[in-house]
Design a protein around this motif. Structure first.
Motif, PDB file in Angstrom:
ATOM      1  N   ARG A 178      81.501  18.335  23.501  1.00 16.37           N
ATOM      2  CA  ARG A 178      80.426  17.357  23.354  1.00 16.37           C
ATOM      3  C   ARG A 178      80.104  16.743  24.708  1.00 16.37           C
ATOM      4  NH1 ARG A 178      82.099  13.791  18.141  1.00 16.37           N
ATOM      5  NH2 ARG A 178      84.177  13.933  19.018  1.00 16.37           N
ATOM      6  N   THR A 179      78.886  16.254  24.816  1.00 17.67           N
ATOM      7  CA  THR A 179      78.497  15.546  26.031  1.00 17.67           C
ATOM      8  C   THR A 179      79.233  14.209  26.083  1.00 17.67           C
ATOM      9  OG1 THR A 179      76.651  14.402  24.983  1.00 17.67           O
ATOM     10  CG2 THR A 179      76.182  16.583  25.950  1.00 17.67           C
ATOM     11  N   ALA A 180      79.237  13.600  27.251  1.00 19.57           N
ATOM     12  CA  ALA A 180      79.900  12.296  27.398  1.00 19.57           C
ATOM     13  C   ALA A 180      79.273  11.270  26.459  1.00 19.57           C
ATOM     14  CB  ALA A 180      79.825  11.825  28.848  1.00 19.57           C
ATOM     15  N   LEU A 181      77.950  11.304  26.305  1.00 21.53           N
ATOM     16  CA  LEU A 181      77.300  10.361  25.391  1.00 21.53           C
ATOM     17  C   LEU A 181      77.717  10.627  23.950  1.00 21.53           C
ATOM     18  CD1 LEU A 181      75.438   8.025  24.746  1.00 21.53           C
ATOM     19  CD2 LEU A 181      73.505   9.623  24.841  1.00 21.53           C
ATOM     20  N   ALA A 182      77.760  11.886  23.542  1.00 21.20           N
ATOM     21  CA  ALA A 182      78.190  12.208  22.179  1.00 21.20           C
ATOM     22  C   ALA A 182      79.624  11.728  21.944  1.00 21.20           C
ATOM     23  CB  ALA A 182      78.060  13.707  21.918  1.00 21.20           C
ATOM     24  N   GLU A 183      80.470  11.826  22.947  1.00 18.88           N
ATOM     25  CA  GLU A 183      81.851  11.324  22.832  1.00 18.88           C
ATOM     26  C   GLU A 183      81.868   9.807  22.641  1.00 18.88           C
ATOM     27  OE1 GLU A 183      84.840  12.730  22.623  1.00 18.88           O
ATOM     28  OE2 GLU A 183      84.014  14.756  22.700  1.00 18.88           O
ATOM     29  N   SER A 194      58.320  10.524  17.985  1.00 21.46           N
ATOM     30  CA  SER A 194      58.905   9.260  17.543  1.00 21.46           C
ATOM     31  C   SER A 194      58.616   9.087  16.063  1.00 21.46           C
ATOM     32  CB  SER A 194      58.343   8.081  18.350  1.00 21.46           C
ATOM     33  OG  SER A 194      56.956   7.925  18.114  1.00 21.46           O
ATOM     34  N   VAL A 195      59.321   8.124  15.478  1.00 25.35           N
ATOM     35  CA  VAL A 195      59.146   7.819  14.066  1.00 25.35           C
ATOM     36  C   VAL A 195      59.209   6.302  13.906  1.00 25.35           C
ATOM     37  CG1 VAL A 195      61.611   8.036  13.546  1.00 25.35           C
ATOM     38  CG2 VAL A 195      59.944   8.404  11.730  1.00 25.35           C
ATOM     39  N   ARG A 196      58.483   5.785  12.942  1.00 30.81           N
ATOM     40  CA  ARG A 196      58.537   4.347  12.657  1.00 30.81           C
ATOM     41  C   ARG A 196      59.403   4.109  11.425  1.00 30.81           C
ATOM     42  NH1 ARG A 196      53.512   5.046  14.751  1.00 30.81           N
ATOM     43  NH2 ARG A 196      52.962   3.631  16.442  1.00 30.81           N
ATOM     44  N   SER A 197      60.286   3.153  11.558  1.00 34.07           N
ATOM     45  CA  SER A 197      61.147   2.785  10.436  1.00 34.07           C
ATOM     46  C   SER A 197      61.606   1.349  10.632  1.00 34.07           C
ATOM     47  CB  SER A 197      62.363   3.715  10.361  1.00 34.07           C
ATOM     48  OG  SER A 197      63.206   3.340   9.283  1.00 34.07           O
ATOM     49  N   GLY A 198      61.536   0.561   9.576  1.00 32.98           N
ATOM     50  CA  GLY A 198      62.002  -0.817   9.638  1.00 32.98           C
ATOM     51  C   GLY A 198      61.261  -1.675  10.638  1.00 32.98           C
ATOM     52  N   GLY A 199      59.984  -1.387  10.862  1.00 32.30           N
ATOM     53  CA  GLY A 199      59.186  -2.160  11.798  1.00 32.30           C
ATOM     54  C   GLY A 199      59.437  -1.812  13.267  1.00 32.30           C
ATOM     55  N   VAL A 200      60.172  -0.736  13.511  1.00 36.23           N
ATOM     56  CA  VAL A 200      60.494  -0.315  14.876  1.00 36.23           C
ATOM     57  C   VAL A 200      60.037   1.121  15.068  1.00 36.23           C
ATOM     58  CG1 VAL A 200      62.382   0.127  16.518  1.00 36.23           C
ATOM     59  CG2 VAL A 200      62.488  -1.852  14.994  1.00 36.23           C
ATOM     60  N   ARG A 201      59.487   1.392  16.227  1.00 33.09           N
ATOM     61  CA  ARG A 201      59.151   2.765  16.603  1.00 33.09           C
ATOM     62  C   ARG A 201      60.349   3.325  17.363  1.00 33.09           C
ATOM     63  NH1 ARG A 201      53.794   4.601  19.914  1.00 33.09           N
ATOM     64  NH2 ARG A 201      54.278   6.814  20.043  1.00 33.09           N
ATOM     65  N   TRP A 202      60.915   4.413  16.876  1.00 33.58           N
ATOM     66  CA  TRP A 202      62.109   5.019  17.464  1.00 33.58           C
ATOM     67  C   TRP A 202      61.738   6.289  18.213  1.00 33.58           C
ATOM     68  CZ3 TRP A 202      66.296   2.101  17.295  1.00 33.58           C
ATOM     69  CH2 TRP A 202      66.400   1.131  16.292  1.00 33.58           C
ATOM     70  N   VAL A 203      61.957   6.298  19.525  1.00 32.25           N
ATOM     71  CA  VAL A 203      61.834   7.516  20.320  1.00 32.25           C
ATOM     72  C   VAL A 203      63.098   8.313  20.031  1.00 32.25           C
ATOM     73  CG1 VAL A 203      61.691   8.477  22.648  1.00 32.25           C
ATOM     74  CG2 VAL A 203      60.479   6.345  22.096  1.00 32.25           C
ATOM     75  N   CYS A 204      62.936   9.595  19.693  1.00 31.58           N
ATOM     76  CA  CYS A 204      64.081  10.412  19.300  1.00 31.58           C
ATOM     77  C   CYS A 204      64.540  11.284  20.460  1.00 31.58           C
ATOM     78  CB  CYS A 204      63.709  11.282  18.107  1.00 31.58           C
ATOM     79  SG  CYS A 204      63.256  10.294  16.667  1.00 31.58           S
ATOM     80  N   GLY A 205      65.808  11.144  20.830  1.00 31.22           N
ATOM     81  CA  GLY A 205      66.393  11.924  21.904  1.00 31.22           C
ATOM     82  C   GLY A 205      67.656  12.622  21.421  1.00 31.22           C
ATOM     83  N   PHE A 206      67.997  13.711  22.085  1.00 32.86           N
ATOM     84  CA  PHE A 206      69.137  14.528  21.666  1.00 32.86           C
ATOM     85  C   PHE A 206      70.039  14.812  22.862  1.00 32.86           C
ATOM     86  CE2 PHE A 206      65.655  14.940  18.813  1.00 32.86           C
ATOM     87  CZ  PHE A 206      66.272  14.786  17.578  1.00 32.86           C
ATOM     88  N   THR A 207      71.347  14.803  22.591  1.00 32.46           N
ATOM     89  CA  THR A 207      72.326  14.923  23.669  1.00 32.46           C
ATOM     90  C   THR A 207      72.447  16.328  24.229  1.00 32.46           C
ATOM     91  OG1 THR A 207      74.075  15.173  22.018  1.00 32.46           O
ATOM     92  CG2 THR A 207      73.713  12.956  22.908  1.00 32.46           C
ATOM     93  N   ASP A 208      72.072  17.333  23.455  1.00 30.29           N
ATOM     94  CA  ASP A 208      72.134  18.712  23.950  1.00 30.29           C
ATOM     95  C   ASP A 208      71.216  19.595  23.108  1.00 30.29           C
ATOM     96  OD1 ASP A 208      73.556  19.248  21.569  1.00 30.29           O
ATOM     97  OD2 ASP A 208      75.487  19.201  22.585  1.00 30.29           O
TER      98      ASP A 208
END
Length: 140
Positions: A5-10, A45-59
């Motif tokens: 796993r990447t350091a972030l995934a860890e 991105s997706v909107r949920s709970g009044g927040v717009r979430w930019v979607c990023g992936f670790t690998d």
């Protein structure tokens, strides 16, 4: 053979089990290169709970899990490789609405959300900015 796993995934895995340091997690997110799907000329991105979430992936494996459900058939999914710091410091403020970063949302038991909160996004766009001063009930 299982990929490392990447350091972030860890760090995400540590945090999800309750043994991680939230500050270290945010720091790792800021230093990490994330793969962000591109669609219709912008970042996915997706909107949920009044927040717009930019979607990023670790690998690429985490991105591939997402693409299975949200991709265009057998066509490869276009993506941009961006530092987490650039996403939360530049892109989130440019959206002009409450926004945060969602990491590895298609990874069972491996996702993490970085909300539009002070210490994660710039104070000017944090939804909780100024609340620390309000809690005491006295002005400065």
């Amino acid at each position: 053979m299982e990929r490392a796993r990447t350091a972030l995934a860890e760090r995400i895995a540590e945090q999800r089990t309750g043994v991680g340091d939230p500050r270290a997690l945010v720091g790792e997110m800021r230093r990490s290169v994330l793969l962000v799907p591109v669609a219709d000329g912008g970042l996915w991105s997706v909107r949920s709970g009044g927040v717009r979430w930019v979607c990023g992936f670790t690998d690429e494996a985490a991105l591939a899990r997402f693409a299975l459900h949200h991709g265009s058939g057998d066509r490869p999914m276009d993506y941009a490789a961006l530092l987490g710091a650039r996403i939360v410091d530049e892109i989130v403020p440019s959206l002009n609405e409450p926004a945060g970063l969602a990491v590895d949302i298609a990874t069972e038991d491996g996702s993490m959300f970085f909300p539009p909160a002070a210490g994660i996004v710039p104070d000017a766009v944090a939804v909780d900015a100024g609340r620390a001063g309000e809690e005491g009930g006295h002005g400065r």
